[in-house]
Design a protein around this motif. Structure first.
Motif, PDB file in Angstrom:
ATOM      1  N   SER A 197      -7.820  45.131  17.771  1.00  0.00           N
ATOM      2  CA  SER A 197      -6.720  44.158  18.165  1.00  0.00           C
ATOM      3  C   SER A 197      -5.987  44.958  18.517  1.00  0.00           C
ATOM      4  CB  SER A 197      -7.280  42.689  17.848  1.00  0.00           C
ATOM      5  OG  SER A 197      -8.144  41.987  17.652  1.00  0.00           O
ATOM      6  N   GLY A 198      -4.666  45.253  17.554  1.00  0.00           N
ATOM      7  CA  GLY A 198      -4.103  45.686  17.482  1.00  0.00           C
ATOM      8  C   GLY A 198      -3.688  46.431  18.478  1.00  0.00           C
ATOM      9  N   PHE A 199      -4.447  47.598  18.481  1.00  0.00           N
ATOM     10  CA  PHE A 199      -4.341  49.022  19.026  1.00  0.00           C
ATOM     11  C   PHE A 199      -4.780  48.714  20.596  1.00  0.00           C
ATOM     12  CE2 PHE A 199      -7.261  52.794  20.487  1.00  0.00           C
ATOM     13  CZ  PHE A 199      -6.154  53.327  20.992  1.00  0.00           C
ATOM     14  N   ALA A 200      -5.735  47.611  21.326  1.00  0.00           N
ATOM     15  CA  ALA A 200      -5.610  47.545  22.030  1.00  0.00           C
ATOM     16  C   ALA A 200      -4.197  47.239  22.683  1.00  0.00           C
ATOM     17  CB  ALA A 200      -7.064  46.096  21.584  1.00  0.00           C
ATOM     18  N   MET A 201      -3.584  46.591  22.083  1.00  0.00           N
ATOM     19  CA  MET A 201      -2.259  45.663  22.986  1.00  0.00           C
ATOM     20  C   MET A 201      -1.428  47.114  23.137  1.00  0.00           C
ATOM     21  SD  MET A 201      -2.540  42.268  22.857  1.00  0.00           S
ATOM     22  CE  MET A 201      -0.138  41.984  22.721  1.00  0.00           C
ATOM     23  N   LEU A 202      -1.305  47.409  21.741  1.00  0.00           N
ATOM     24  CA  LEU A 202      -0.755  48.223  22.279  1.00  0.00           C
ATOM     25  C   LEU A 202      -0.974  50.162  23.537  1.00  0.00           C
ATOM     26  CD1 LEU A 202       2.122  50.491  20.717  1.00  0.00           C
ATOM     27  CD2 LEU A 202      -0.019  51.796  19.939  1.00  0.00           C
ATOM     28  N   SER A 203      -2.331  49.990  23.239  1.00  0.00           N
ATOM     29  CA  SER A 203      -3.064  50.784  24.451  1.00  0.00           C
ATOM     30  C   SER A 203      -2.977  49.747  26.080  1.00  0.00           C
ATOM     31  CB  SER A 203      -4.756  50.816  24.662  1.00  0.00           C
ATOM     32  OG  SER A 203      -5.178  51.609  23.060  1.00  0.00           O
TER      33      SER A 203
ATOM     34  N   PRO B  16     -12.234  44.026  22.299  1.00  0.00           N
ATOM     35  CA  PRO B  16     -12.523  44.603  21.249  1.00  0.00           C
ATOM     36  C   PRO B  16     -13.718  44.468  20.474  1.00  0.00           C
ATOM     37  CG  PRO B  16      -9.820  45.277  20.851  1.00  0.00           C
ATOM     38  CD  PRO B  16     -10.491  43.819  21.631  1.00  0.00           C
ATOM     39  N   TRP B  81      -9.575  53.069  26.508  1.00  0.00           N
ATOM     40  CA  TRP B  81      -9.814  53.452  25.465  1.00  0.00           C
ATOM     41  C   TRP B  81     -11.116  54.784  26.270  1.00  0.00           C
ATOM     42  CZ3 TRP B  81     -10.961  49.175  22.036  1.00  0.00           C
ATOM     43  CH2 TRP B  81      -9.826  48.929  21.558  1.00  0.00           C
ATOM     44  N   GLU B 193       2.525  44.535  13.923  1.00  0.00           N
ATOM     45  CA  GLU B 193       0.480  44.044  12.956  1.00  0.00           C
ATOM     46  C   GLU B 193       1.672  43.193  11.901  1.00  0.00           C
ATOM     47  OE1 GLU B 193      -2.102  43.577  14.426  1.00  0.00           O
ATOM     48  OE2 GLU B 193      -1.578  45.366  15.200  1.00  0.00           O
TER      49      GLU B 193
END
Lengths: 214, 214
Positions: A197-203, B16, B81, B193
């Motif tokens: 989820s956090g990586f989705a936000m960053l992306s 995600p 992604w 995070e």
């Protein structure tokens, strides 16, 4: 009993960040803190911060802001962090070990009192002060630990069998770091943590910056 | 340039989990998946799922649901992604190591290509296949790694100095697992995070179940 839903989840998720800032403000000796200051710290809109904090029942005073001490007490009470929560970690791998050593948890009333693992190299050791017991001892030790919360960091394909055993042994709150959606009785509350989820936000932020998804 | 804000953050955070379920559906050989099925899996309202998925531009067909393959492509493209993201981990402690081994990241295009640490016991080793380099080598190695994303798992009091160095070396996206709010140039996107957010959710659910905060 139907499964519990948190209607104001985004606000609840932000409360710990507010609490962190307000506690720092208390440490600096402040008696009042303005919603605008909190908003700036977190890159949020002030109206959002005021709405979020309103759920705790505390209202700011014009010009002065929020009374620091009362606001801390109200947030902690709203989250149930005014009382300690004993928890066990299932799986003393890297993630489990990281959680045992996560400094903020202590301040938030989360006490990890034991870990359980099947690896003989880990059993009998302590990690960040937390003793690691064999999984076989779970049912025998759990009552004495006074823990009803479990943190699941086992491999995903072990998650359901582990959860079933925890529920039988008296666990009623499950913080699930595995990939597995768990089947649980309705009285057991569960929060699944998905680090993606956090990586989705960053992306998405990177996409917006680069002019995509506009 | 003002700092990037994601207006639909809760939806982005849920994508995600949807993707995980839809990929599993593809693996089972399904061509269509209904929003209601996704909603049930995640304990959400179907209307919420439909709204969230609409941001990717894909609309479900009545009775049939969403076309699985097109929906996966659309979500991956929306999140960026569909292209790989090379990242470095700063701090090869428990949390950093856990992230290096987090299986879901690979499927989401996140490739952790190197870690940096100051501990001589870790330097020169590989953790979950990721080589650990000395922090002193950061500036020299970063260009060859083609990484512009950094994952920060250093101690919080090292976070800002580490971030400054990363930005100077060319990092423009920072996934921050420390407690520290970072001062960054506006073109650097950052996601902090806070693992306490998930504990807040779990705590509030337990409070609701037990009839508090009603």
């Amino acid at each position: 009993m139907t499964r519990i839903k948190v209607s104001n989840a985004p606000s609840v998720r932000r409360l710990p960040s507010y609490l962190h800032i307000i506690r720092a403000s208390r440490s600096s000796g402040d008696f009042y803190i303005s919603g605008t200051v909190i908003a700036q710290e977190l890159n949020l809109e002030p109206i959002q911060v005021r709405k979020d904090l309103a759920i705790t029942g505390i209202v700011g005073k014009p010009k002065k802001g929020y009374p620091v001490e009362a606001l801390i007490v109200a947030i902690e009470r709203y989250l149930g962090w005014d009382k300690p929560t004993n928890a066990v970690v299932m799986g003393a791998g890297n993630l489990g070990s990281a959680l045992m050593g996560y400094p903020e948890f202590h301040q938030n009333g989360l006490r990890i009192v034991a870990a359980f693992d099947e690896n003989p190299d880990k059993i009998g050791k302590t990690i960040h002060g937390v003793p690691v017991h064999p999984v076989a001892e779970l049912e025998r030790l759990l009552p004495g630990l006074e823990a009803r919360t479990a943190i699941l960091t086992v491999p995903s394909d072990h998650a359901q069998i582990c959860a079933d055993r925890l529920v039988k042994a008296g666990i009623n709150a499950m913080w699930n770091f595995t990939n597995q959606k768990l089947k649980l009785p309705p009285e057991v509350v569960a929060q699944r943590e998905d680090l993606s989820s956090g990586f989705a936000m960053l992306s998405v932020m990177a996409q917006l910056r680069d002019g995509r998804n506009a």
